[in-house]
Design an enzyme around this catalytic site. Sequence first.
Site, PDB file in Angstrom:
ATOM      1  N   LYS A  84      18.654   1.680 -15.362  1.00 15.64           N
ATOM      2  CA  LYS A  84      19.099   1.311 -14.004  1.00 15.64           C
ATOM      3  C   LYS A  84      18.085   0.506 -13.189  1.00 15.64           C
ATOM      4  CE  LYS A  84      17.244   5.347 -11.706  1.00 15.64           C
ATOM      5  NZ  LYS A  84      17.432   6.294 -10.619  1.00 15.64           N
ATOM      6  N   SER A 124      28.104   1.146  -8.943  1.00 17.85           N
ATOM      7  CA  SER A 124      27.078   0.811  -7.938  1.00 17.85           C
ATOM      8  C   SER A 124      27.571  -0.297  -7.025  1.00 17.85           C
ATOM      9  CB  SER A 124      25.810   0.332  -8.663  1.00 17.85           C
ATOM     10  OG  SER A 124      24.921  -0.297  -7.754  1.00 17.85           O
ATOM     11  N   ALA A 125      27.121  -0.284  -5.801  1.00 17.67           N
ATOM     12  CA  ALA A 125      27.438  -1.357  -4.851  1.00 17.67           C
ATOM     13  C   ALA A 125      26.870  -2.682  -5.319  1.00 17.67           C
ATOM     14  CB  ALA A 125      26.868  -1.009  -3.488  1.00 17.67           C
ATOM     15  N   TYR A 148      21.476  -5.588 -15.139  1.00 10.66           N
ATOM     16  CA  TYR A 148      21.869  -4.206 -14.808  1.00 10.66           C
ATOM     17  C   TYR A 148      23.211  -4.225 -14.070  1.00 10.66           C
ATOM     18  CZ  TYR A 148      22.452  -0.236 -11.791  1.00 10.66           C
ATOM     19  OH  TYR A 148      23.013   0.813 -11.108  1.00 10.66           O
ATOM     20  N   LYS A 152      27.337  -2.825 -15.000  1.00  8.00           N
ATOM     21  CA  LYS A 152      28.259  -2.030 -14.172  1.00  8.00           C
ATOM     22  C   LYS A 152      29.595  -2.767 -13.996  1.00  8.00           C
ATOM     23  CE  LYS A 152      25.484   1.449 -13.282  1.00  8.00           C
ATOM     24  NZ  LYS A 152      25.718   2.787 -13.859  1.00  8.00           N
ATOM     25  N   ARG A 292      11.631 -10.254  -1.621  1.00  6.53           N
ATOM     26  CA  ARG A 292      11.747  -9.955  -3.063  1.00  6.53           C
ATOM     27  C   ARG A 292      12.900 -10.781  -3.619  1.00  6.53           C
ATOM     28  NH1 ARG A 292      12.815  -3.759  -4.648  1.00  6.53           N
ATOM     29  NH2 ARG A 292      14.690  -4.224  -3.435  1.00  6.53           N
TER      30      ARG A 292
HETATM   31  C1  WQD Z   1      15.877  -1.373  -0.089  1.00  9.99           C
HETATM   32  C2  WQD Z   1      15.270  -2.280   0.967  1.00  9.99           C
HETATM   33  C3  WQD Z   1      14.025  -4.108   0.050  1.00  9.99           C
HETATM   34  C4  WQD Z   1      10.858  -1.624  -1.708  1.00  9.99           C
HETATM   35  C5  WQD Z   1      18.496  -1.045  -5.485  1.00  9.99           C
HETATM   36  C6  WQD Z   1      19.248  -1.658  -6.613  1.00  9.99           C
HETATM   37  C7  WQD Z   1      20.668  -1.185  -6.586  1.00  9.99           C
HETATM   38  C8  WQD Z   1      20.724   0.329  -6.508  1.00  9.99           C
HETATM   39  C9  WQD Z   1      19.894   0.884  -5.373  1.00  9.99           C
HETATM   40  C10 WQD Z   1      21.235   1.191  -8.684  1.00  9.99           C
HETATM   41  C11 WQD Z   1      15.392  -3.761   0.627  1.00  9.99           C
HETATM   42  C12 WQD Z   1      13.110  -3.175   0.832  1.00  9.99           C
HETATM   43  C13 WQD Z   1      12.002  -2.065  -1.054  1.00  9.99           C
HETATM   44  C14 WQD Z   1       9.585  -1.938  -1.169  1.00  9.99           C
HETATM   45  C15 WQD Z   1      10.668  -3.066   0.652  1.00  9.99           C
HETATM   46  N1  WQD Z   1      20.312   0.886  -7.734  1.00  9.99           N
HETATM   47  N2  WQD Z   1      11.897  -2.760   0.113  1.00  9.99           N
HETATM   48  N3  WQD Z   1       9.536  -2.651   0.007  1.00  9.99           N
HETATM   49  O1  WQD Z   1      17.321  -3.217  -3.637  1.00  9.99           O
HETATM   50  O2  WQD Z   1      18.935  -2.228  -1.916  1.00  9.99           O
HETATM   51  O3  WQD Z   1      19.059  -1.482  -4.274  1.00  9.99           O
HETATM   52  O4  WQD Z   1      18.554   0.355  -5.531  1.00  9.99           O
HETATM   53  O5  WQD Z   1      22.421   1.112  -8.621  1.00  9.99           O
HETATM   54  O6  WQD Z   1      21.290  -1.623  -7.757  1.00  9.99           O
HETATM   55  O7  WQD Z   1      19.254  -3.056  -6.416  1.00  9.99           O
HETATM   56  O8  WQD Z   1      17.130  -0.783  -2.881  1.00  9.99           O
HETATM   57  O9  WQD Z   1      15.228   0.617  -2.226  1.00  9.99           O
HETATM   58  O10 WQD Z   1      14.817  -1.376  -3.773  1.00  9.99           O
HETATM   59  O11 WQD Z   1      15.348  -1.774  -1.362  1.00  9.99           O
HETATM   60  O12 WQD Z   1      10.577  -3.726   1.718  1.00  9.99           O
HETATM   61  O13 WQD Z   1       8.506  -1.574  -1.728  1.00  9.99           O
HETATM   62  O14 WQD Z   1      13.868  -2.008   1.061  1.00  9.99           O
HETATM   63  O15 WQD Z   1      13.687  -5.471   0.275  1.00  9.99           O
HETATM   64  O16 WQD Z   1      15.602  -4.472   1.826  1.00  9.99           O
HETATM   65  P1  WQD Z   1      18.097  -2.044  -3.123  1.00  9.99           P
HETATM   66  P2  WQD Z   1      15.559  -0.789  -2.614  1.00  9.99           P
END
Ligand code: WQD
Length: 339
Positions: A84, A124-125, A148, A152, A292
Amino acid sequence: MRVLVSGGAGYIGSHTVVRLVEAGHEVVVVDDFSNAKPTVVNRLESLTGASIPVHAIDLTDVDKTAHLFAHEQIDAVIHFAGYKAVGESVAKPLDYYQNNLDSTFSLVRAMERHGVHRLVFSSSATVYGAEPALPMTEDLPTSATNPYGWTKVMIEQVLRDVAASDDRWRIAALRYFNPVGAHPSGQIGEDPSGIPNNLMPFVAQVAVGRRDKLSVFGDDYDTPDGTGVRDYIHVDDLAAGHVAALDRISAGTDPISIWNLGTGQGVSVLEVVRAFSRASGREIPYEVAARRPGDIAASYADPTRANAELNWFAHKTIDDMCVDTWRWQSENPNGYPDA
Ligand code: WQD
């Protein structure tokens, strides 16, 4: 019912096991322990008071999967098992397609062969792709921006076609938004290996002193404070959604249903940082870094279909999520023990 939970030693799987037992179901766990530790099941047994049989097998092994169904009386399956990590999937696409798709094919074939037609799938969204309309509704087109996410999208399509092939199937695909938090007992929680990819576990590790500071990936998005906005949902609310979906498909007539599991509320990175400071009493040092690659500005659910059809609602707030995450992290600063 006797429910097989694939990936049941994982983060969302383990929390769902607790809710299943509390709802009166029997649970059997299958997990290859490639991204979870066996001690999780011991904690689940002590938390629930239930005996939880475990099969430590790789679901891509067709013979071992068939053997499991031949020796366990299974009434329904909740399928969490799969790789994941978004970034890892870009680096290792074949591993992700092979593992996530083959394990699903092997599992569904074994179900068919043993007359098991109730399946809840962990989607997943991320299937809403790069620039979804907000709030996201289940009828939006699906796509992905990484292998990934494509697994899904593809598995949802496979399950639609399987459901259409035999009217005995009752399938639910649950599209999670951002699962965070931990069981209020502090006994189980998110335990990422290595440097956390996701925001909440990284913030928790900064608060507990395992990381120096948080990098905020961009503060120039078109959002209220410029940082990324997400629909964080407490893993315990998410687990309850799985039990509700299982009940619904068991009583229902639709071959396949799709439900968003989210709060419908968007929360920014800086709002998470502030909430975590309130929960932990700790400062969370951070610096603003570059965006990112692949991130979108905002993502949040329209959960009204799950609210109405499952009578399911996410109750816990971002403060609850941070309080429960902090309890887990501070009581388990290095995650689960190896043994
Ligand atoms: C959240 C926000 C980052 C880390 C991911 C997967 C998705 C799902 C859930 C499986 C964003 C910001 C993050 C950091 C940051 N997984 N961030 N510094 O990307 O929304 O979703 O996890 O199904 O498929 O893509 O979650 O927690 O990585 O990021 O600023 O060190 O936090 O840019 O805005 P995301 P996340």
